[in-house]
Design a protein around this motif. Structure first.
Motif, PDB file in Angstrom:
ATOM      1  N   ASN A  53       0.791  -1.229   0.000  1.00 17.24           N
ATOM      2  CA  ASN A  53       0.000   0.000   0.000  1.00 17.24           C
ATOM      3  C   ASN A  53       0.830   1.289   0.000  1.00 17.24           C
ATOM      4  O   ASN A  53       0.532   2.220  -0.749  1.00 17.24           O
ATOM      5  CB  ASN A  53      -0.938   0.025   1.217  1.00 17.24           C
ATOM      6  N   VAL A  54       1.843   1.339   0.863  1.00 20.30           N
ATOM      7  CA  VAL A  54       2.561   2.608   1.090  1.00 20.30           C
ATOM      8  C   VAL A  54       3.533   2.921  -0.027  1.00 20.30           C
ATOM      9  O   VAL A  54       3.448   3.969  -0.687  1.00 20.30           O
ATOM     10  CB  VAL A  54       3.290   2.580   2.448  1.00 20.30           C
ATOM     11  N   PHE A  55       4.492   2.016  -0.261  1.00 17.20           N
ATOM     12  CA  PHE A  55       5.549   2.300  -1.236  1.00 17.20           C
ATOM     13  C   PHE A  55       5.009   2.528  -2.657  1.00 17.20           C
ATOM     14  O   PHE A  55       5.444   3.479  -3.328  1.00 17.20           O
ATOM     15  CB  PHE A  55       6.589   1.179  -1.240  1.00 17.20           C
ATOM     16  N   PRO A  56       4.091   1.701  -3.153  1.00 17.28           N
ATOM     17  CA  PRO A  56       3.582   1.942  -4.510  1.00 17.28           C
ATOM     18  C   PRO A  56       2.942   3.319  -4.670  1.00 17.28           C
ATOM     19  O   PRO A  56       3.124   3.987  -5.692  1.00 17.28           O
ATOM     20  CB  PRO A  56       2.556   0.820  -4.706  1.00 17.28           C
ATOM     21  N   VAL A  57       2.177   3.742  -3.635  1.00 18.61           N
ATOM     22  CA  VAL A  57       1.532   5.054  -3.696  1.00 18.61           C
ATOM     23  C   VAL A  57       2.587   6.162  -3.713  1.00 18.61           C
ATOM     24  O   VAL A  57       2.503   7.128  -4.487  1.00 18.61           O
ATOM     25  CB  VAL A  57       0.577   5.246  -2.500  1.00 18.61           C
ATOM     26  N   GLN A  58       3.583   6.016  -2.861  1.00 14.42           N
ATOM     27  CA  GLN A  58       4.637   7.025  -2.803  1.00 14.42           C
ATOM     28  C   GLN A  58       5.417   7.090  -4.108  1.00 14.42           C
ATOM     29  O   GLN A  58       5.721   8.192  -4.613  1.00 14.42           O
ATOM     30  CB  GLN A  58       5.589   6.727  -1.636  1.00 14.42           C
TER      31      GLN A  58
ATOM     32  N   LYS B 296       4.363   6.230  -7.034  1.00 11.33           N
ATOM     33  CA  LYS B 296       3.478   6.801  -8.052  1.00 11.33           C
ATOM     34  C   LYS B 296       3.426   8.324  -7.911  1.00 11.33           C
ATOM     35  O   LYS B 296       3.468   9.069  -8.912  1.00 11.33           O
ATOM     36  CB  LYS B 296       2.078   6.203  -7.901  1.00 11.33           C
ATOM     37  N   GLU B 297       3.363   8.780  -6.669  1.00 10.77           N
ATOM     38  CA  GLU B 297       3.328  10.222  -6.407  1.00 10.77           C
ATOM     39  C   GLU B 297       4.624  10.885  -6.858  1.00 10.77           C
ATOM     40  O   GLU B 297       4.614  11.958  -7.473  1.00 10.77           O
ATOM     41  CB  GLU B 297       3.101  10.466  -4.910  1.00 10.77           C
ATOM     42  N   ILE B 298       5.773  10.247  -6.561  1.00  3.43           N
ATOM     43  CA  ILE B 298       7.069  10.798  -6.970  1.00  3.43           C
ATOM     44  C   ILE B 298       7.195  10.810  -8.490  1.00  3.43           C
ATOM     45  O   ILE B 298       7.708  11.768  -9.076  1.00  3.43           O
ATOM     46  CB  ILE B 298       8.206   9.976  -6.333  1.00  3.43           C
ATOM     47  N   THR B 299       6.698   9.755  -9.130  1.00  2.00           N
ATOM     48  CA  THR B 299       6.743   9.695 -10.601  1.00  2.00           C
ATOM     49  C   THR B 299       5.972  10.844 -11.215  1.00  2.00           C
ATOM     50  O   THR B 299       6.462  11.555 -12.104  1.00  2.00           O
ATOM     51  CB  THR B 299       6.173   8.355 -11.087  1.00  2.00           C
ATOM     52  N   ALA B 300       4.765  11.048 -10.712  1.00  2.00           N
ATOM     53  CA  ALA B 300       3.932  12.131 -11.246  1.00  2.00           C
ATOM     54  C   ALA B 300       4.560  13.493 -10.950  1.00  2.00           C
ATOM     55  O   ALA B 300       4.582  14.381 -11.812  1.00  2.00           O
ATOM     56  CB  ALA B 300       2.531  12.049 -10.638  1.00  2.00           C
ATOM     57  N   GLY B 301       5.071  13.643  -9.728  1.00  2.00           N
ATOM     58  CA  GLY B 301       5.669  14.917  -9.347  1.00  2.00           C
ATOM     59  C   GLY B 301       6.898  15.258 -10.165  1.00  2.00           C
ATOM     60  O   GLY B 301       7.073  16.398 -10.618  1.00  2.00           O
ATOM     61  N   SER B 302       7.777  14.273 -10.358  1.00  2.00           N
ATOM     62  CA  SER B 302       9.002  14.518 -11.124  1.00  2.00           C
ATOM     63  C   SER B 302       8.681  14.822 -12.583  1.00  2.00           C
ATOM     64  O   SER B 302       9.302  15.704 -13.199  1.00  2.00           O
ATOM     65  CB  SER B 302       9.934  13.312 -11.018  1.00  2.00           C
ATOM     66  N   GLN B 303       7.686  14.122 -13.133  1.00  4.95           N
ATOM     67  CA  GLN B 303       7.296  14.378 -14.522  1.00  4.95           C
ATOM     68  C   GLN B 303       6.702  15.780 -14.674  1.00  4.95           C
ATOM     69  O   GLN B 303       6.975  16.495 -15.649  1.00  4.95           O
ATOM     70  CB  GLN B 303       6.308  13.324 -14.994  1.00  4.95           C
ATOM     71  N   GLN B 304       5.876  16.162 -13.703  1.00  2.30           N
ATOM     72  CA  GLN B 304       5.285  17.503 -13.741  1.00  2.30           C
ATOM     73  C   GLN B 304       6.371  18.574 -13.644  1.00  2.30           C
ATOM     74  O   GLN B 304       6.337  19.574 -14.366  1.00  2.30           O
ATOM     75  CB  GLN B 304       4.287  17.669 -12.601  1.00  2.30           C
TER      76      GLN B 304
ATOM     77  N   LYS C 241      15.078   6.529 -13.191  1.00  4.80           N
ATOM     78  CA  LYS C 241      15.992   5.403 -12.980  1.00  4.80           C
ATOM     79  C   LYS C 241      15.931   4.922 -11.536  1.00  4.80           C
ATOM     80  O   LYS C 241      15.867   3.715 -11.257  1.00  4.80           O
ATOM     81  CB  LYS C 241      17.403   5.818 -13.351  1.00  4.80           C
ATOM     82  N   LYS C 242      15.929   5.866 -10.613  1.00  2.00           N
ATOM     83  CA  LYS C 242      15.863   5.500  -9.197  1.00  2.00           C
ATOM     84  C   LYS C 242      14.521   4.848  -8.866  1.00  2.00           C
ATOM     85  O   LYS C 242      14.453   3.901  -8.073  1.00  2.00           O
ATOM     86  CB  LYS C 242      16.066   6.744  -8.329  1.00  2.00           C
ATOM     87  N   ILE C 243      13.453   5.387  -9.452  1.00  2.74           N
ATOM     88  CA  ILE C 243      12.113   4.826  -9.203  1.00  2.74           C
ATOM     89  C   ILE C 243      12.052   3.378  -9.683  1.00  2.74           C
ATOM     90  O   ILE C 243      11.503   2.497  -8.996  1.00  2.74           O
ATOM     91  CB  ILE C 243      11.037   5.680  -9.913  1.00  2.74           C
ATOM     92  N   THR C 244      12.627   3.103 -10.848  1.00  2.73           N
ATOM     93  CA  THR C 244      12.658   1.729 -11.367  1.00  2.73           C
ATOM     94  C   THR C 244      13.432   0.812 -10.427  1.00  2.73           C
ATOM     95  O   THR C 244      13.015  -0.323 -10.143  1.00  2.73           O
ATOM     96  CB  THR C 244      13.305   1.704 -12.767  1.00  2.73           C
ATOM     97  N   GLU C 245      14.567   1.281  -9.915  1.00  3.91           N
ATOM     98  CA  GLU C 245      15.368   0.487  -8.986  1.00  3.91           C
ATOM     99  C   GLU C 245      14.583   0.169  -7.714  1.00  3.91           C
ATOM    100  O   GLU C 245      14.623  -0.963  -7.205  1.00  3.91           O
ATOM    101  CB  GLU C 245      16.662   1.249  -8.638  1.00  3.91           C
ATOM    102  N   LEU C 246      13.864   1.161  -7.205  1.00  4.03           N
ATOM    103  CA  LEU C 246      13.072   0.939  -5.987  1.00  4.03           C
ATOM    104  C   LEU C 246      11.916  -0.025  -6.243  1.00  4.03           C
ATOM    105  O   LEU C 246      11.588  -0.850  -5.380  1.00  4.03           O
ATOM    106  CB  LEU C 246      12.548   2.276  -5.462  1.00  4.03           C
ATOM    107  N   LYS C 247      11.281   0.057  -7.411  1.00  8.05           N
ATOM    108  CA  LYS C 247      10.208  -0.889  -7.749  1.00  8.05           C
ATOM    109  C   LYS C 247      10.750  -2.318  -7.810  1.00  8.05           C
ATOM    110  O   LYS C 247      10.077  -3.268  -7.382  1.00  8.05           O
ATOM    111  CB  LYS C 247       9.579  -0.503  -9.087  1.00  8.05           C
TER     112      LYS C 247
ATOM    113  N   GLN D  26      14.742   9.977   0.082  1.00  6.82           N
ATOM    114  CA  GLN D  26      15.778  10.716  -0.640  1.00  6.82           C
ATOM    115  C   GLN D  26      15.200  11.355  -1.910  1.00  6.82           C
ATOM    116  O   GLN D  26      15.529  12.506  -2.239  1.00  6.82           O
ATOM    117  CB  GLN D  26      16.934   9.777  -0.999  1.00  6.82           C
ATOM    118  N   LEU D  27      14.337  10.626  -2.624  1.00  3.55           N
ATOM    119  CA  LEU D  27      13.706  11.189  -3.824  1.00  3.55           C
ATOM    120  C   LEU D  27      12.808  12.373  -3.466  1.00  3.55           C
ATOM    121  O   LEU D  27      12.817  13.408  -4.166  1.00  3.55           O
ATOM    122  CB  LEU D  27      12.887  10.108  -4.537  1.00  3.55           C
TER     123      LEU D  27
END
Length: 573
Positions: free
Chosen positions: A228-233, A235-243, A257-263, A294-295
């Motif tokens: 529940n927690v990590f996937p939401v976070q 996803k939020e970081i992905t959207a935020g960084s893209q924006q 790249k970091k998001i992929t490593e964490l997934k 860190q992200l």
């Protein structure tokens, strides 16, 4: 006759001593034999026999039964065999004691005492083992009930909260089933009376149960984070960084790249939970959490950095312009002064170094402005560099001021030096006139050499000041040297003036004694020679003054006081 009486008395005394000794040992050993019999009789009334009979009625098996049988046999052999033998031997010792065989009795009593002590220890150990056996039965009965209740609760927990354990649930149920199977074995063994073997099983069972309880406690929060927690976070970081990237933000390291490593770490951790690798899963959990934080920090840092940079852009640009203006004026001033003065403290080199630092800052500023239009700016890096460059600009302006202060007084120093040289020239000409007024027959070579040396120094200093490019540091050093030499020359000149004037006065005063005192006449002749031929006015004065003071003590002091009184009066006028 007397000696016969003494012998008889001695014999009687010895006999009495021997009698009482035999009586003492006989009573002592009889008492000890009685005590040992009492100790043996205690075994007959001991409760150990009843405890053994009660234990025989209990259901025992396996190692526990074997150990009990061995303990029972050892104790009963001691009571039924060893103790009767000892009693029989004590009866024999009673007879020996009556027959005064004290050495045999004493030796045997020590052996019997050791055997009785060993028997007492065996009885005490037997009591402990029987008590432990009884306690083991009670404890195992209690433990069986506790464990049975605990496993029921664990089973309920797994059934009621199986969703909290995710992929671990199958392995957890298998682990619980295995533990329950071991528990059944433990229950059968304990109820069967093999407490030794059941204790070993219980230790292993307890260890496995503790491990399972730890897993049941550790897995839910880890699985909740993974599910529940990590996937939401992420996803939020992905959207935020893209924006942010769409708004022109750039990052030092690619967030994707970091998001992929964490997934990937999340996926590996889920696989680990399937295998109940809770320690590794906990490590992954911490690592993923740190990576996500860190992200978040990096995104927040870029947002704050851009705000700081944009807010301080105008101030920073003005700071650079101000430093550039100061640098321009400094270089112009240095160029102008460098045409007339020599710099001695690396002012030009230091100014060039400041110029290079300032150019680097200006180039970075131009690059930033260009990158902003291209949306290729990592604001956190720019902010870090800006902070360093702001401090660097402060140091540049501070150094500019120091360099400017070090050269701005060169013209004033030059004018002061020229005035000083004029004063030196006037002073040396004054000294020359003072000597010329005296119309002396001549001056010593030593004085003339020193005079011309000082004169040459003044001339050389004057020439240095007339050069196209002057070195004020060297001139300042020369000024100090010339001033010191001129002071010394002035002192030498004053000595000549005073010595020559005093010599003339003393010679005139000495004329009144020349006829009566041949030594005064002789001194006067020598003083004239020193004065007119060698030009040693100090030596001439000393020669005549010494001769006059011999014939008229205090005469020279009176003449000297009168001379300086007259000189002081002239100076005051």
């Amino acid at each position: 006759m007397d000696w016969m009486m003494l012998v008889l008395s001695a014999i009687v005394i010895i006999a009495v001593v021997v009698y009482f000794s035999f009586f003492y040992f006989q009573r002592r050993y009889a008492h000890e034999i009685a005590l040992q019999k009492e100790e043996i009789n205690k075994f007959t009334g001991s409760t150990v026999q009843e405890q053994l009979q009660d234990a025989e009625k209990s259901k025992l098996a396996g190692e526990t039964l074997s150990h009990f049988e061995e303990t029972k046999q050892d104790y009963r052999y001691m009571v039924n065999h060893d103790m009767p033998e000892i009693l029989e031997r004590l009866d024999e010792l009673s007879v020996s004691n009556e027959r005064y065989r004290f050495f045999e009795v004493g030796r045997e009593l020590k052996l019997i005492e050791a055997k009785i002590i060993a028997a007492q220890k065996l009885e005490l150990q037997t009591k402990k083992e029987l008590t432990a056996l009884k306690r083991s039965n009670s404890e195992h009965q209690k433990k069986i009930k506790e464990l049975e209740k605990k496993y029921q609760n664990l089973r309920k927990t797994l059934l009621a909260k199986n969703f909290s354990y995710g992929p671990s649930i199958d392995q957890l149920e298998d682990r619980l089933a295995s533990i329950e199977k071991t528990f059944d074995t433990y229950t059968k063994t304990a109820l069967g009376g093999d407490y030794i073997k059941s204790s070993k099983i219980l230790n292993e069972l307890t260890k496995e149960t503790v491990q399972l309880e730890k897993m049941l406690k550790a897995i839910p929060p880890i699985y909740r984070n993974l599910k529940n927690v990590f996937p939401v976070q992420l996803k939020e970081i992905t959207a935020g960084s893209q924006q942010m990237q769409g708004q022109g933000y750039r990052f030092k390291d690619d967030p994707a790249k970091k998001i992929t490593e964490l997934k990937n770490l999340v996926a590996e951790s889920i696989i680990g939970l399937t295998k109940l690798e809770t320690v590794e899963a906990a490590n992954y959990d911490q690592k993923i959490d740190q990576g996500i934080n860190q992200l978040y920090d990096e995104l927040e840092a870029e947002l704050k950095a851009r705000a700081h940079v944009e807010k301080g852009q105008q101030t920073f640009s003005q700071f650079v312009k101000h430093a550039r203006s100061n640098q321009h004026e400094l270089l112009l001033e240095l160029d102008r002064l460098n045409q007339n003065y020599t710099f001695n403290h690396n002012e030009l080199a230091e100014a060039q170094e400041l110029e290079q630092q300032l150019k680097t800052i200006e180039e970075d500023l131009a690059t930033f402005k260009k990158d902003v239009t291209k949306e290729a700016v990592v604001y956190s890096e720019v902010l870090a560099k800006r902070n360093k460059q702001t401090e660097q600009l402060r140091q540049i302006e501070k150094k500019q001021t120091q360099i400017g202060n070090s050269v701005q007084d060169l013209w004033q120093e030059e004018q002061a030096a020229r005035n000083a040289v004029k004063e030196f020239d006037l002073e040396i000409h004054r000294l020359k006139r003072d000597l010329e007024k005296l119309h002396l027959p001549g001056l010593s070579k030593e004085y003339l050499d020193y005079f011309y040396t000082v004169s040459d120094e003044i001339e050389a200093l004057s020439v240095s000041l007339e050069k196209t490019k002057i070195n004020m540091e060297e001139i300042t050093k020369a000024l100090l040297d010339v001033q010191a030499d001129l002071d010394a020359l002035s002192e030498k000149t004053n000595d000549i003036v005073d010595s020559s004037a005093l010599t003339e006065r003393v010679l005139q005063y000495a004329n009144r004694y020349r006829v009566r005192y041949p030594e005064v006449a002789q001194a006067a002749n020598e003083a004239y020679a020193l004065f007119n031929q060698k030009f040693d006015y100090a030596a001439s004065l000393e020669k005549i003054a010494t001769a006059v003071d011999k014939v008229e003590p205090g005469a020279y002091k009176k003449i000297e006081d009168g001379y300086y009184h007259t000189q002081n009066g002239k100076e005051q006028e």
